[in-house]
Design a protein around this motif. Structure first.
Motif, PDB file in Angstrom:
ATOM      1  N   LYS A  50       0.837  -1.208   0.000  1.00  0.00           N
ATOM      2  CA  LYS A  50       0.000   0.000   0.000  1.00  0.00           C
ATOM      3  C   LYS A  50       0.865   1.247   0.000  1.00  0.00           C
ATOM      4  N   GLY A  51       1.922   1.240   0.829  1.00  0.00           N
ATOM      5  CA  GLY A  51       2.827   2.382   0.863  1.00  0.00           C
ATOM      6  C   GLY A  51       3.530   2.571  -0.463  1.00  0.00           C
ATOM      7  N   THR A  52       4.009   1.450  -1.019  1.00  0.00           N
ATOM      8  CA  THR A  52       4.752   1.495  -2.283  1.00  0.00           C
ATOM      9  C   THR A  52       3.908   2.067  -3.413  1.00  0.00           C
ATOM     10  N   PHE A  53       2.606   1.723  -3.442  1.00  0.00           N
ATOM     11  CA  PHE A  53       1.763   2.136  -4.556  1.00  0.00           C
ATOM     12  C   PHE A  53       0.824   3.298  -4.232  1.00  0.00           C
ATOM     13  N   GLY A  54       1.020   3.927  -3.069  1.00  0.00           N
ATOM     14  CA  GLY A  54       0.139   5.029  -2.658  1.00  0.00           C
ATOM     15  C   GLY A  54       0.044   6.115  -3.722  1.00  0.00           C
ATOM     16  N   HIS A  55       1.210   6.516  -4.172  1.00  0.00           N
ATOM     17  CA  HIS A  55       1.280   7.611  -5.159  1.00  0.00           C
ATOM     18  C   HIS A  55       0.640   7.200  -6.491  1.00  0.00           C
ATOM     19  N   LEU A  56       0.974   6.010  -6.960  1.00  0.00           N
ATOM     20  CA  LEU A  56       0.411   5.523  -8.233  1.00  0.00           C
ATOM     21  C   LEU A  56      -1.094   5.333  -8.113  1.00  0.00           C
ATOM     22  N   SER A  57      -1.553   4.962  -6.921  1.00  0.00           N
ATOM     23  CA  SER A  57      -2.982   4.794  -6.710  1.00  0.00           C
ATOM     24  C   SER A  57      -3.704   6.133  -6.885  1.00  0.00           C
ATOM     25  N   GLU A  58      -3.148   7.163  -6.278  1.00  0.00           N
ATOM     26  CA  GLU A  58      -3.768   8.495  -6.429  1.00  0.00           C
ATOM     27  C   GLU A  58      -3.771   8.924  -7.891  1.00  0.00           C
ATOM     28  N   LEU A  59      -2.659   8.675  -8.566  1.00  0.00           N
ATOM     29  CA  LEU A  59      -2.542   9.046  -9.983  1.00  0.00           C
ATOM     30  C   LEU A  59      -3.608   8.351 -10.827  1.00  0.00           C
ATOM     31  N   HIS A  60      -3.779   7.027 -10.611  1.00  0.00           N
ATOM     32  CA  HIS A  60      -4.729   6.272 -11.426  1.00  0.00           C
ATOM     33  C   HIS A  60      -6.160   6.674 -11.132  1.00  0.00           C
ATOM     34  N   CYS A  61      -6.417   7.161  -9.911  1.00  0.00           N
ATOM     35  CA  CYS A  61      -7.761   7.615  -9.557  1.00  0.00           C
ATOM     36  C   CYS A  61      -7.984   9.037 -10.044  1.00  0.00           C
ATOM     37  N   ASP A  62      -7.122   9.958  -9.582  1.00  0.00           N
ATOM     38  CA  ASP A  62      -7.388  11.382  -9.795  1.00  0.00           C
ATOM     39  C   ASP A  62      -7.097  11.890 -11.206  1.00  0.00           C
ATOM     40  N   LYS A  63      -6.046  11.345 -11.835  1.00  0.00           N
ATOM     41  CA  LYS A  63      -5.661  11.855 -13.158  1.00  0.00           C
ATOM     42  C   LYS A  63      -6.087  10.924 -14.283  1.00  0.00           C
ATOM     43  N   LEU A  64      -5.857   9.616 -14.091  1.00  0.00           N
ATOM     44  CA  LEU A  64      -6.060   8.680 -15.197  1.00  0.00           C
ATOM     45  C   LEU A  64      -7.467   8.093 -15.248  1.00  0.00           C
ATOM     46  N   HIS A  65      -8.180   8.142 -14.129  1.00  0.00           N
ATOM     47  CA  HIS A  65      -9.577   7.666 -14.051  1.00  0.00           C
ATOM     48  C   HIS A  65      -9.724   6.235 -14.542  1.00  0.00           C
ATOM     49  N   VAL A  66      -8.878   5.362 -13.995  1.00  0.00           N
ATOM     50  CA  VAL A  66      -8.918   3.947 -14.393  1.00  0.00           C
ATOM     51  C   VAL A  66      -9.733   3.158 -13.380  1.00  0.00           C
ATOM     52  N   ASP A  67     -10.733   2.425 -13.847  1.00  0.00           N
ATOM     53  CA  ASP A  67     -11.502   1.531 -12.965  1.00  0.00           C
ATOM     54  C   ASP A  67     -10.561   0.472 -12.391  1.00  0.00           C
TER      55      ASP A  67
END
Lengths: 147, 147
Positions: free
Chosen positions: A83-100
């Protein structure tokens, strides 16, 4: 938090050391776009995705696949804190990329198929089990910052 | 109802003809029980399922896997009417066996991995896409009579 046994960690890291990240990353992303065609919607700027061979030969698909699988390599080094490792990528995929987030599970399943195809006999049931757990855990970690 | 193009039907049937259905059946069921251990709950009477090796060698697992995959073969002969073909099995799995239909999707995914494992390079992206469609169609057909 997902718990990997010592045996599972060993299985995961051993196989990882033999993975050609560039080749298998491109293959995994390409297959995602072929097998689940709606995923192509996230890659409008990638050029020709008009057929399976166009997709698999597309240099942008290969490059992005390599990037995605390189990121998996981070996961392998940080199995105790995905979770820590992918925290940033998670935000990116939600907020910018809008990936389900369902698409992360699909990509994880495709990766398991690519590894099975590539490693043949070495991809024993135990290895499959460890990697299935791994890919699903990465998918969950990538979904963890969604809101 | 699942719709496969003629090319996809050709791919699926062509590759299916190259595999040992009985063997792949045992392998697929075995891997399901290893990779998703909760599925073992449906097989209490099968004896020793205490380790990956025990599961993969278990004669009842092999026999039942063979039965399951031969039933899948029937499905391949009736791709235009999967719901009709699997109606009776759907009722059985709901009313008598009480199997959560999610497990049909998991088994389908394990089958795709096993095919990749066995067929290697021949399991092209197009073949994978076609098979993924088939296993999803069969899973839906098996869930269809649930109530």
């Amino acid at each position: 938090m997902v718990h990997f046994t010592a045996e599972e960690k060993a299985i995961i890291t051993t196989l990882w050391s033999k993975v050609n990240v560039e080749e298998e990353g491109g293959e995994a992303l390409g297959r995602l776009l072929v097998v689940y065609p709606w995923t192509q919607r996230f890659f409008d700027t990638f050029g020709n995705l008009s057929s399976a061979s166009a997709i698999m030969g597309n240099p942008k698909v290969k490059a992005h696949g390599k990037k995605v699988l390189t990121s998996f390599g981070d996961a392998v080094k940080n199995l105790d804190d995905l979770k820590g490792t992918f925290g940033h990528l998670s935000e990116l995929h939600c907020d910018k990329l809008h990936v389900d987030p369902e698409n992360f599970r699909l990509l994880g399943n495709i990766l398991v198929v690519v590894l099975a195809k590539h490693f043949g006999k070495e991809f024993t049931p135990k290895v499959q089990a460890a990697w299935q757990k791994m890919t699903m855990s990465v998918a969950s970690a990538l979904a963890s910052k969604y809101h | 109802m699942v719709h496969l193009t003629d090319a996809e039907k050709g791919l699926v049937n062509g590759l299916w003809g190259k595999i040992n259905v009985d063997e792949v059946g045992g392998e697929t069921l075995g891997r399901l029980l290893v990779v998703y251990p909760w599925t073992q709950r449906f097989f209490d009477s099968f004896g020793n399922l205490s380790s990956a090796a025990a599961i993969m060698d278990n004669p009842k697992v092999k026999a039942h896997g063979k039965k399951v995959l031969n039933s899948f073969s029937d499905g391949l002969k009736h791709l235009d009417d999967l719901k009709g073909t699997f109606a009776q099995l759907s009722e059985l799995h709901c009313d008598k066996l009480h199997v959560d239909p999610e497990n049909f999707r998991l088994l389908g995914n394990v089958l795709v991995v096993v095919l990749g494992h066995h067929l290697g390079a021949e399991f092209t992206p197009q073949a994978q896409a076609a098979f993924q469609k088939v296993v999803a169609g069969v899973a839906n057909a098996l869930a269809h009579k649930y109530h």
